[in-house]
Design an enzyme around this catalytic site. Structure first.
Site, PDB file in Angstrom:
ATOM      1  CG  HIS A 113      -0.536  42.449  34.041  1.00 19.17           C
ATOM      2  ND1 HIS A 113      -0.216  43.687  33.518  1.00 19.17           N
ATOM      3  CD2 HIS A 113      -0.231  41.552  33.080  1.00 19.17           C
ATOM      4  CE1 HIS A 113       0.257  43.539  32.292  1.00 19.17           C
ATOM      5  NE2 HIS A 113       0.262  42.247  32.001  1.00 19.17           N
TER       6      HIS A 113
ATOM      7  CG  HIS B 293       0.639  37.003  32.313  1.00 22.08           C
ATOM      8  ND1 HIS B 293      -0.284  37.026  31.299  1.00 22.08           N
ATOM      9  CD2 HIS B 293       1.349  38.153  32.186  1.00 22.08           C
ATOM     10  CE1 HIS B 293      -0.132  38.124  30.574  1.00 22.08           C
ATOM     11  NE2 HIS B 293       0.862  38.830  31.087  1.00 22.08           N
TER      12      HIS B 293
HETATM   13  P1  AMP Z   1       0.805  41.807  28.891  1.00 20.72           P
HETATM   14  O1  AMP Z   1       0.898  41.560  27.402  1.00 20.72           O
HETATM   15  O2  AMP Z   1       1.827  41.067  29.720  1.00 20.72           O
HETATM   16  O3  AMP Z   1       0.772  43.297  29.194  1.00 20.72           O
HETATM   17  O4  AMP Z   1      -0.578  41.186  29.356  1.00 20.72           O
HETATM   18  C1  AMP Z   1      -1.797  41.818  29.144  1.00 20.72           C
HETATM   19  C2  AMP Z   1      -2.822  40.717  29.139  1.00 20.72           C
HETATM   20  O5  AMP Z   1      -4.100  41.306  29.301  1.00 20.72           O
HETATM   21  C3  AMP Z   1      -2.878  39.918  27.821  1.00 20.72           C
HETATM   22  O6  AMP Z   1      -2.603  38.540  28.097  1.00 20.72           O
HETATM   23  C4  AMP Z   1      -4.298  40.143  27.322  1.00 20.72           C
HETATM   24  O7  AMP Z   1      -4.861  38.998  26.725  1.00 20.72           O
HETATM   25  C5  AMP Z   1      -5.024  40.529  28.599  1.00 20.72           C
HETATM   26  N1  AMP Z   1      -6.219  41.343  28.425  1.00 20.72           N
HETATM   27  C6  AMP Z   1      -6.377  42.414  27.613  1.00 20.72           C
HETATM   28  N2  AMP Z   1      -7.616  42.924  27.749  1.00 20.72           N
HETATM   29  C7  AMP Z   1      -8.249  42.168  28.680  1.00 20.72           C
HETATM   30  C8  AMP Z   1      -9.550  42.187  29.259  1.00 20.72           C
HETATM   31  N3  AMP Z   1     -10.472  43.116  28.915  1.00 20.72           N
HETATM   32  N4  AMP Z   1      -9.860  41.244  30.175  1.00 20.72           N
HETATM   33  C9  AMP Z   1      -8.948  40.302  30.526  1.00 20.72           C
HETATM   34  N5  AMP Z   1      -7.701  40.234  30.024  1.00 20.72           N
HETATM   35  C10 AMP Z   1      -7.349  41.146  29.117  1.00 20.72           C
END
Ligand code: AMP
Ligand code: ZN
Length: 119
Positions: free
Chosen positions: A105, A107
Site C-alpha cells: 500500500h 500512503h
Molecule cells: P502500515 O503501518 O504502513 O502497514 O500502514 C497500515 C495503515 O493501515 C495504517 O496507517 C493504519 O491506520 C491503516 N489501517 C488499518 N486498518 C484499517 C482499516 N480498516 N481501514 C483503513 N485503514 C486502516
C-alpha cells in the site's frame, strides 16, 4: 500463487468488501480509501487489488499494477487538492519501518507541512 487473495489479510477483505472502507477512487486494478487513523489532513491508502506483501514484491511480480498504484496516488493528490502544496507517497516496508499490514500500500499524505527526513 502470487497475487491471489489471502484469507487473513485485512486489505484483501477491504477489496472483497467484507470490511468497510471510505473509498475515494477505484480502478480495475487498484483501490484508494481513507486511512482509519489519519496522520495528516489528507491520508489516503492506495492498494493493488491483488495481494503482494510489499511494494517491491508487487513491482517484481506485477509491474503494471505497481505503476497503476503510483498513477492513482498522484490522482488522489489532485482530487484532494494537495498536488500544488506538496504531498508525500510512502511505502513502509518491513516491521522495522513501521509496516503493519502486509498487503502492498501507498500512503498519500498531505495538507500540512511534512518534515524531511521523516522519522
Ligand atoms: P502500515 O503501518 O504502513 O502497514 O500502514 C497500515 C495503515 O493501515 C495504517 O496507517 C493504519 O491506520 C491503516 N489501517 C488499518 N486498518 C484499517 C482499516 N480498516 N481501514 C483503513 N485503514 C486502516
Ligand atoms: Zn491482501
Amino acid at each position: 500463487m502470487a497475487g491471489e487473495p489471502q484469507a487473513d489479510c485485512l486489505f484483501c477483505k477491504i477489496v472483497a468488501k467484507e470490511v468497510p472502507a471510505t473509498v475515494v477512487r477505484e480502478t480495475a486494478t487498484t483501490l484508494a480509501f481513507r486511512d482509519i487513523n489519519p496522520q495528516a489532513p489528507t491520508h489516503v491508502l492506495v492498494i493493488p487489488k491483488s495481494h503482494h506483501p510489499d511494494a517491491g514484491s508487487l513491482a517484481a511480480a506485477e509491474p503494471q499494477a505497481a505503476a497503476d498504484v503510483l498513477r492513482e496516488a498522484g490522482l488522489v493528490a489532485v482530487d484532494e487538492k494537495i498536488a500544488d502544496s506538496g504531498y508525500r507517497i510512502v511505502f513502509n516496508t518491513g516491521s522495522g519501518a513501521g509496516q503493519t499490514v502486509f498487503h502492498a500500500h501507498a500512503h498519500v499524505l498531505g495538507g500540512r507541512g511534512l518534515n524531511w527526513p521523516p522519522g
